[in-house]
Design a protein around this motif. Structure first.
Motif, PDB file in Angstrom:
ATOM      1  N   ASN A  84      -1.004  13.589 -29.422  1.00  0.00           N
ATOM      2  CA  ASN A  84      -0.072  12.583 -29.934  1.00  0.00           C
ATOM      3  C   ASN A  84       0.515  12.998 -31.281  1.00  0.00           C
ATOM      4  N   ALA A  85      -0.268  13.686 -32.092  1.00  0.00           N
ATOM      5  CA  ALA A  85       0.214  14.143 -33.398  1.00  0.00           C
ATOM      6  C   ALA A  85       1.306  15.200 -33.273  1.00  0.00           C
ATOM      7  N   HIS A  86       1.427  15.799 -32.085  1.00  0.00           N
ATOM      8  CA  HIS A  86       2.426  16.861 -31.866  1.00  0.00           C
ATOM      9  C   HIS A  86       3.377  16.507 -30.724  1.00  0.00           C
ATOM     10  N   LYS A  87       3.556  15.219 -30.466  1.00  0.00           N
ATOM     11  CA  LYS A  87       4.296  14.797 -29.280  1.00  0.00           C
ATOM     12  C   LYS A  87       5.769  15.200 -29.294  1.00  0.00           C
ATOM     13  N   GLN A  88       6.284  15.609 -30.447  1.00  0.00           N
ATOM     14  CA  GLN A  88       7.679  16.062 -30.498  1.00  0.00           C
ATOM     15  C   GLN A  88       7.830  17.503 -30.026  1.00  0.00           C
ATOM     16  N   GLU A  89       6.708  18.194 -29.845  1.00  0.00           N
ATOM     17  CA  GLU A  89       6.749  19.571 -29.346  1.00  0.00           C
ATOM     18  C   GLU A  89       6.727  19.579 -27.818  1.00  0.00           C
ATOM     19  N   THR A  90       6.919  20.752 -27.239  1.00  0.00           N
ATOM     20  CA  THR A  90       6.945  20.870 -25.782  1.00  0.00           C
ATOM     21  C   THR A  90       5.512  21.007 -25.284  1.00  0.00           C
ATOM     22  N   LEU A  91       4.884  19.864 -25.019  1.00  0.00           N
ATOM     23  CA  LEU A  91       3.478  19.839 -24.627  1.00  0.00           C
ATOM     24  C   LEU A  91       3.305  19.839 -23.110  1.00  0.00           C
ATOM     25  N   TYR A  92       4.347  19.468 -22.380  1.00  0.00           N
ATOM     26  CA  TYR A  92       4.288  19.373 -20.916  1.00  0.00           C
ATOM     27  C   TYR A  92       5.561  19.970 -20.340  1.00  0.00           C
ATOM     28  N   PHE A  93       5.453  20.483 -19.133  1.00  0.00           N
ATOM     29  CA  PHE A  93       6.634  20.961 -18.431  1.00  0.00           C
ATOM     30  C   PHE A  93       7.472  19.777 -17.949  1.00  0.00           C
ATOM     31  N   ARG A  94       8.738  20.008 -17.783  1.00  0.00           N
ATOM     32  CA  ARG A  94       9.638  18.964 -17.275  1.00  0.00           C
ATOM     33  C   ARG A  94       9.661  18.932 -15.756  1.00  0.00           C
ATOM     34  N   THR A  95       9.386  20.075 -15.125  1.00  0.00           N
ATOM     35  CA  THR A  95       9.506  20.155 -13.659  1.00  0.00           C
ATOM     36  C   THR A  95       8.147  20.329 -12.973  1.00  0.00           C
ATOM     37  N   ASP A  96       7.070  20.250 -13.738  1.00  0.00           N
ATOM     38  CA  ASP A  96       5.731  20.507 -13.204  1.00  0.00           C
ATOM     39  C   ASP A  96       4.756  19.505 -13.810  1.00  0.00           C
ATOM     40  N   HIS A  97       3.641  19.230 -13.111  1.00  0.00           N
ATOM     41  CA  HIS A  97       2.717  18.190 -13.567  1.00  0.00           C
ATOM     42  C   HIS A  97       1.719  18.666 -14.609  1.00  0.00           C
ATOM     43  N   HIS A  98       1.735  19.947 -14.957  1.00  0.00           N
ATOM     44  CA  HIS A  98       0.771  20.477 -15.925  1.00  0.00           C
ATOM     45  C   HIS A  98       1.279  20.384 -17.358  1.00  0.00           C
ATOM     46  N   TRP A  99       0.328  20.553 -18.300  1.00  0.00           N
ATOM     47  CA  TRP A  99       0.741  20.752 -19.677  1.00  0.00           C
ATOM     48  C   TRP A  99       1.107  22.210 -19.889  1.00  0.00           C
ATOM     49  N   THR A 100       1.822  22.476 -20.968  1.00  0.00           N
ATOM     50  CA  THR A 100       2.146  23.844 -21.348  1.00  0.00           C
ATOM     51  C   THR A 100       0.954  24.453 -22.077  1.00  0.00           C
ATOM     52  N   ALA A 101       1.019  25.741 -22.337  1.00  0.00           N
ATOM     53  CA  ALA A 101      -0.048  26.375 -23.122  1.00  0.00           C
ATOM     54  C   ALA A 101      -0.084  25.808 -24.539  1.00  0.00           C
ATOM     55  N   THR A 102       1.071  25.367 -25.039  1.00  0.00           N
ATOM     56  CA  THR A 102       1.101  24.741 -26.364  1.00  0.00           C
ATOM     57  C   THR A 102       0.337  23.420 -26.344  1.00  0.00           C
ATOM     58  N   GLY A 103       0.557  22.605 -25.321  1.00  0.00           N
ATOM     59  CA  GLY A 103      -0.212  21.373 -25.184  1.00  0.00           C
ATOM     60  C   GLY A 103      -1.694  21.651 -25.048  1.00  0.00           C
TER      61      GLY A 103
END
Length: 294
Positions: free
Chosen positions: A91-110
Motif C-alpha cells: 500500500n505504501a508503494h501503490k502508485q508504482e507498477t505492482l501488478y500486471f494489467r493483463t495478468d492476475h499476478h503481481w510484478t517482480a516490483t510488487g
C-alpha cells in the motif's frame, strides 16, 4: 472486471475457505514444531491481489476488503505463527507498477515489497532494490487477457521487469531426477505465458543452493505468486526449497526434518480465502492420517 486497459479478478471472501487455510497452516505448525522442537519457525505471508487497489469507489465496492480478510485469517492462526504484513508494504508503494494489467499476478516490483516486509519482520535488512541490475521483457498478454480477449488489453501489453540475482546459485527442479534450470528462465520470453520466466513456472519442488554467507535453510510452500518473490531470498539463505503443494506428493514434515530445514514460509495470495482447493492440497501433505479430511 476490465476498466480501460486494465483487468482484475474481483475478490469475494469466503469465511469457510479462510478457516480451511487457517486449519491447514495450524496443523502444519503443530507437526513441524513437534518434529524439530523449538528450532522450528512457521511464517505466513498472504499477498493481496490487484483488486485491493481499484481506485473508484463504485468499483471498489464490488470486491471485499482483502486487508480485513488477511487480518481475519492472521488472528486465527496459532500465536507462534509469525505473520507478515505485506499489505502495508504494498500500500505504501501503490502508485508504482505492482501488478500486471493483463495478468492476475503481481510484478517482480510488487513481489519485492512483500519480500521487504518479510525481512523487516525478522529484523533483517532487505537488499535495496537499486542493488539489482534490471532487464525488461515486453509484449506480455497474460491470463486476464486470455480470459477476456479484450481489445483494450490487447492494445496495451505488459512489460516484465526482471531483477537479476547477484548471488551465485544453482537451481534444480525435481521430478524423477533433478533437472537444472535457470532461476529467471528467459526461454519463456518468447512464449505466451511470460510469467513463467520466474522459476521456470510451477514445479513439484525445487532446490536453490546459494553462496550466501548465511547457513539458513527455508522451505517455501507457495502458489504462483511465490515465483516472483523467491529470487529475492537468495542473499539470505544457503538453501531455499520451493514446494508447490498442487504437485508435491510426499509427506512434507519428514521431508523438512531430513534436510534440517527449520524455517517454513507459507506464501500465498488471498484467493486461498475465496476457495479451499489450495488448502486441501496443503492438507494432503500432512503426516497425520486423515488430517487432510478434517
Amino acid at each position: 472486471m476490465v476498466v480501460g486497459n486494465k483487468a482484475v479478478n474481483l475478490f469475494t471472501s469466503d469465511p469457510a475457505a479462510g478457516q480451511a487455510y487457517v486449519d491447514a497452516v495450524n496443523r502444519f505448525r503443530d507437526e513441524f514444531s513437534l518434529a524439530l522442537g523449538g528450532e522450528a519457525t512457521t511464517f505466513v505471508l498472504l499477498a493481496p491481489t490487484a483488486a485491493e487497489w481499484v481506485s473508484a469507489a463504485s468499483l471498489k465496492s464490488l470486491s471485499d476488503s482483502q486487508r480485513q480478510t488477511i487480518e481475519d485469517v492472521y488472528k486465527r492462526l496459532h500465536p507462534e505463527v509469525k505473520t507478515i504484513n505485506a499489505w502495508s508494504s504494498l500500500n505504501a508503494h501503490k502508485q508504482e507498477t505492482l501488478y500486471f494489467r493483463t495478468d492476475h499476478h503481481w510484478t517482480a516490483t510488487g513481489a519485492y515489497y512483500a519480500y521487504e516486509a518479510f525481512m523487516n519482520a525478522q529484523g533483517v535488512p532487505p537488499v535495496p532494490l537499486v542493488r539489482y541490475e534490471t532487464e525488461s521483457v515486453t509484449g506480455f498478454l497474460g491470463s486476464l487477457y486470455s480470459a477476456t480477449l479484450n481489445s483494450q488489453l490487447q492494445k496495451a501489453p505488459d512489460t516484465l521487469v526482471l531483477y537479476k540475482p547477484f548471488v551465485k546459485h544453482e537451481y534444480a527442479v525435481h521430478y524423477a531426477a533433478p533437472l537444472r534450470m535457470e532461476l529467471l528462465d528467459k526461454s519463456h520470453a518468447a512464449k505466451k505465458n511470460k510469467y513463467r520466466i520466474f522459476l521456470s513456472g510451477d514445479r513439484p519442488w525445487g532446490l536453490i543452493k546459494t553462496e550466501a554467507e548465511s547457513g539458513r535453510r527455508i522451505a517455501v510452500i507457495k502458489d504462483s505468486y511465490g515465483n516472483a518473490l523467491i529470487p529475492f531470498l537468495l542473499p539470505h539463505y544457503k538453501e531455499i526449497y520451493v514446494i508447490d503443494p498442487r504437485q508435491f506428493d510426499q509427506p512434507l514434515v519428514p521431508f523438512l526434518k531430513k534436510r534440517q530445514i527449520r524455517e517454513l514460509l507459507f506464501l500465498n495470495n488471498t484467493e486461498v480465502a475465496m476457495y479451499d482447493g489450495f488448502s486441501q492440497q496443503i492438507g494432503k501433505l500432512l503426516t497425520t492420517p486423515g488430517a487432510a479430511a478434517k
